[in-house]
Design a protein around this motif. Structure first.
Motif, PDB file in Angstrom:
ATOM      1  N   LYS A 147       0.838  -1.205   0.000  1.00 23.83           N
ATOM      2  CA  LYS A 147       0.000   0.000   0.000  1.00 23.83           C
ATOM      3  C   LYS A 147       0.875   1.257   0.000  1.00 23.83           C
ATOM      4  O   LYS A 147       0.581   2.234  -0.685  1.00 23.83           O
ATOM      5  N   ASP A 168      -7.136   0.646   3.128  1.00 25.11           N
ATOM      6  CA  ASP A 168      -6.857   0.383   4.541  1.00 25.11           C
ATOM      7  C   ASP A 168      -6.929  -1.098   4.903  1.00 25.11           C
ATOM      8  O   ASP A 168      -6.636  -1.474   6.030  1.00 25.11           O
ATOM      9  N   LEU A 176      -1.693   2.218   8.963  1.00 19.38           N
ATOM     10  CA  LEU A 176      -2.921   2.900   8.552  1.00 19.38           C
ATOM     11  C   LEU A 176      -2.818   4.403   8.803  1.00 19.38           C
ATOM     12  O   LEU A 176      -3.176   5.220   7.941  1.00 19.38           O
ATOM     13  N   LYS A 177      -2.264   4.756   9.966  1.00 16.03           N
ATOM     14  CA  LYS A 177      -2.110   6.185  10.282  1.00 16.03           C
ATOM     15  C   LYS A 177      -1.167   6.862   9.296  1.00 16.03           C
ATOM     16  O   LYS A 177      -1.418   7.969   8.831  1.00 16.03           O
ATOM     17  N   ALA A 180      -2.903   7.178   5.896  1.00 18.89           N
ATOM     18  CA  ALA A 180      -3.919   8.237   5.953  1.00 18.89           C
ATOM     19  C   ALA A 180      -3.266   9.620   5.985  1.00 18.89           C
ATOM     20  O   ALA A 180      -3.703  10.545   5.294  1.00 18.89           O
ATOM     21  N   VAL A 196     -13.319   7.254  -2.147  1.00 15.02           N
ATOM     22  CA  VAL A 196     -12.736   6.278  -1.230  1.00 15.02           C
ATOM     23  C   VAL A 196     -13.756   5.179  -0.933  1.00 15.02           C
ATOM     24  O   VAL A 196     -14.909   5.450  -0.605  1.00 15.02           O
ATOM     25  N   THR A 198     -14.369   2.003   1.439  1.00 17.83           N
ATOM     26  CA  THR A 198     -13.820   1.441   2.679  1.00 17.83           C
ATOM     27  C   THR A 198     -14.914   0.882   3.581  1.00 17.83           C
ATOM     28  O   THR A 198     -16.087   1.210   3.443  1.00 17.83           O
ATOM     29  N   GLN A 200     -13.797   0.786   6.909  1.00 19.51           N
ATOM     30  CA  GLN A 200     -13.171   1.176   8.180  1.00 19.51           C
ATOM     31  C   GLN A 200     -13.484   2.627   8.549  1.00 19.51           C
ATOM     32  O   GLN A 200     -13.473   3.502   7.694  1.00 19.51           O
ATOM     33  N   THR A 202     -11.600   4.415  10.767  1.00 22.62           N
ATOM     34  CA  THR A 202     -10.392   5.209  11.010  1.00 22.62           C
ATOM     35  C   THR A 202     -10.022   6.077   9.807  1.00 22.62           C
ATOM     36  O   THR A 202      -9.752   7.270   9.960  1.00 22.62           O
ATOM     37  N   LEU A 203     -10.029   5.466   8.629  1.00 22.96           N
ATOM     38  CA  LEU A 203      -9.617   6.213   7.434  1.00 22.96           C
ATOM     39  C   LEU A 203     -10.577   7.371   7.163  1.00 22.96           C
ATOM     40  O   LEU A 203     -10.158   8.495   6.863  1.00 22.96           O
ATOM     41  N   LEU A 207      -9.851  11.278   6.693  1.00 23.90           N
ATOM     42  CA  LEU A 207     -10.067  11.935   5.393  1.00 23.90           C
ATOM     43  C   LEU A 207     -11.273  12.876   5.396  1.00 23.90           C
ATOM     44  O   LEU A 207     -11.348  13.794   4.590  1.00 23.90           O
TER      45      LEU A 207
END
Lengths: 249, 213
Positions: A147, A168, A176-177, A180, A196, A198, A200, A202-203, A207
């Motif tokens: 990635k 992600d 991941l952090k 992002a 995007v 996803t 998840q 978190t992302l 964003l």
């Protein structure tokens, strides 16, 4: 920038998307959500003109007929897809790939030192060893490295429309952090449009998409702002998949 | 490693490492002891491996409308390690034969080919005769092409001995659509993307062989 109108997508006579509409303006971030198998990755590949799909309807990109373009043309117009599972290509190094891609886009990479300096600089930013410059594309890399390697390509090619297909997935918390953060930095530097895909939170929390769409029954059944994503993460797709205007009553 | 232009048609090699930059159209090679030979062309070669010899033959060749044949003759206690990496254009035929009728022979024959434009017929024949004892024979042929119908591999194992282990593998690989899609998705023209993949295949094989050594 991107306008998808009444699109139907078939693969081997099976209808995957039908009556699909979506419009994305320059600099906008859109999230496409939906259960597994809803067709989210299909739309990503359709936009990059994967020849496995039969597409009817209208798609324009930069006011050009996207369905009249091939994959190379679409990429040169600035579209960039980060795949869920990036392909491994043995024997082709990142440097070789990027030099070919940049030259094919008419961007001169004649100054090899400058090209190398830029590439190693992005490696460092992505916390990748500078040896990645000469590593075979995604070959024998971990999920996280793949990635980040895709982001290396992103920074070098500087596209104006990103499709992030579950970028992600398979990333640990730190990776991941970092991914992002790098995407946010890219957005702040170049203001691309982003689609995007996803599952998840978190992302999306990082964003912060301005538009969220839910894909179900082969088309987008509901659109809203970021609060729709929060609702989905809280209540699941069941409560969130009532069409715009529908209520529980 | 000495770099040599070979002009005579019969050459004797003993305990040395050499690189033949040019060879005649027809060459007879006698190998004794530990010999390492690198080649950049093959036309017609007869190789005689003397008793107890260990021969490492590495060939990287470009074929263009060419017919090439290489025949190995094994004596007792011989080890042959043959790697051929081949890039081709036009219509080509490549034959690799090995004749084994002795004791304790080890033959490892690996051929990798990548199409530029054109066709290739590969005939690989291992003849393991009745007198053979305690032998190992491997034939491993891999080919990458954009048009599967342009490559033909004929692997032959003619085994008459009960005291030999013989293996062969023949694989024709097409340029994968997923790889092409990925490269084109970065803005690379289809023709260049195909070339990158084919060159990469050959390079990756060379890297693997290098690591093994």
């Amino acid at each position: 920038m991107l306008k998808i109108e009444n699109v139907t997508v078939k693969s081997e006579d099976k209808v995957i998307l039908e009556n699909f509409h979506l419009e994305i303006q320059p600099g906008e971030i859109h999230a496409l959500m939906g259960q597994n198998g809803a067709g989210k990755s299909t739309i990503a590949k359709v936009l990059l003109r994967d020849s496995h799909y039969d597409v009817q309807g209208m798609i324009s990109f930069h006011n050009k007929d996207l369905l009249a373009m091939n994959t190379t043309d679409v990429a040169r117009e600035g579209m960039f897809l980060v795949m869920q599972n990036p392909i491994e290509i043995a024997g082709v190094s990142n440097a070789e790939l990027l030099r070919t891609a940049l030259n094919d886009r008419g961007k001169n990479t004649g100054n090899i030192l400058e090209f190398h300096r830029e590439l190693t600089e992005y490696c460092k930013r992505l916390e990748l060893p500078t040896s990645f410059v000469h590593r075979d594309v995604n070959f024998n890399m971990s999920g996280g490295e793949k990635k980040k390697n895709e982001l290396l390509h992103l920074w070098m090619l500087k596209p104006n429309f990103l499709i992030l297909d579950e970028i992600d997935s398979g990333l640990d918390v730190d990776s991941l952090k970092l991914v992002a953060r790098s995407l946010v930095e890219y957005y702040e530097a170049y203001h691309p449009s982003i689609l995007v895909i996803t599952h998840q939170k978190t992302l999306l929390d990082i964003l912060k998409p301005q538009f969220v769409h839910v894909l179900k029954d082969k088309h987008i059944i509901k659109s809203g702002d970021f609060s729709l994503a929060e609702q989905i993460f809280q209540d699941g797709f069941g409560a969130s998949t009532m069409r715009n205007g529908e209520t529980n009553e | 490693m000495n770099r040599i232009i070979v002009e005579q048609e019969e050459v004797f090699l003993q305990d040395e490492s050499v690189f033949f930059t040019e060879i005649p159209n027809s060459l007879v090679l006698h190998v004794k002891g530990n010999v390492c030979l690198a080649l950049t062309s093959i036309h017609h070669m007869e190789v005689y491996l003397e008793k107890g010899s260990h021969f490492l033959l590495e060939a990287f060749v470009f074929m263009k409308n060419q017919t090439s044949k290489i025949v190995f003759h094994n004596e007792d206690d011989v080890v042959l390690d043959f790697h051929l990496s081949c890039l081709y254009e036009g219509e080509n035929t490549l034959e690799v034969n090995s004749l084994v009728d002795k004791e304790r022979v080890r033959n490892y024959i690996r051929v990798r080919s990548v199409e530029r434009f054109g066709s290739l017929l590969i005939k690989a024949t291992g003849e393991i005769l009745e007198n053979t004892r305690d032998a190992f024979y491997l034939e491993d042929i891999q080919s990458l092409t954009t048009h599967q119908e342009r490559v033909k591999i004929i692997p032959n194992l003619l085994v008459s001995s009960n005291e030999a282990i013989c293996n062969h593998n023949a694989t024709i690989t097409h340029v994968r659509e997923e790889e092409l899609f990925y490269l084109r998705g970065l803005g690379i023209e289809e023709e260049k993307a195909t070339q990158l993949i084919k060159d990469g295949f050959l390079k990756s094989i060379l890297q693997i062989e290098e690591i093994k050594k």
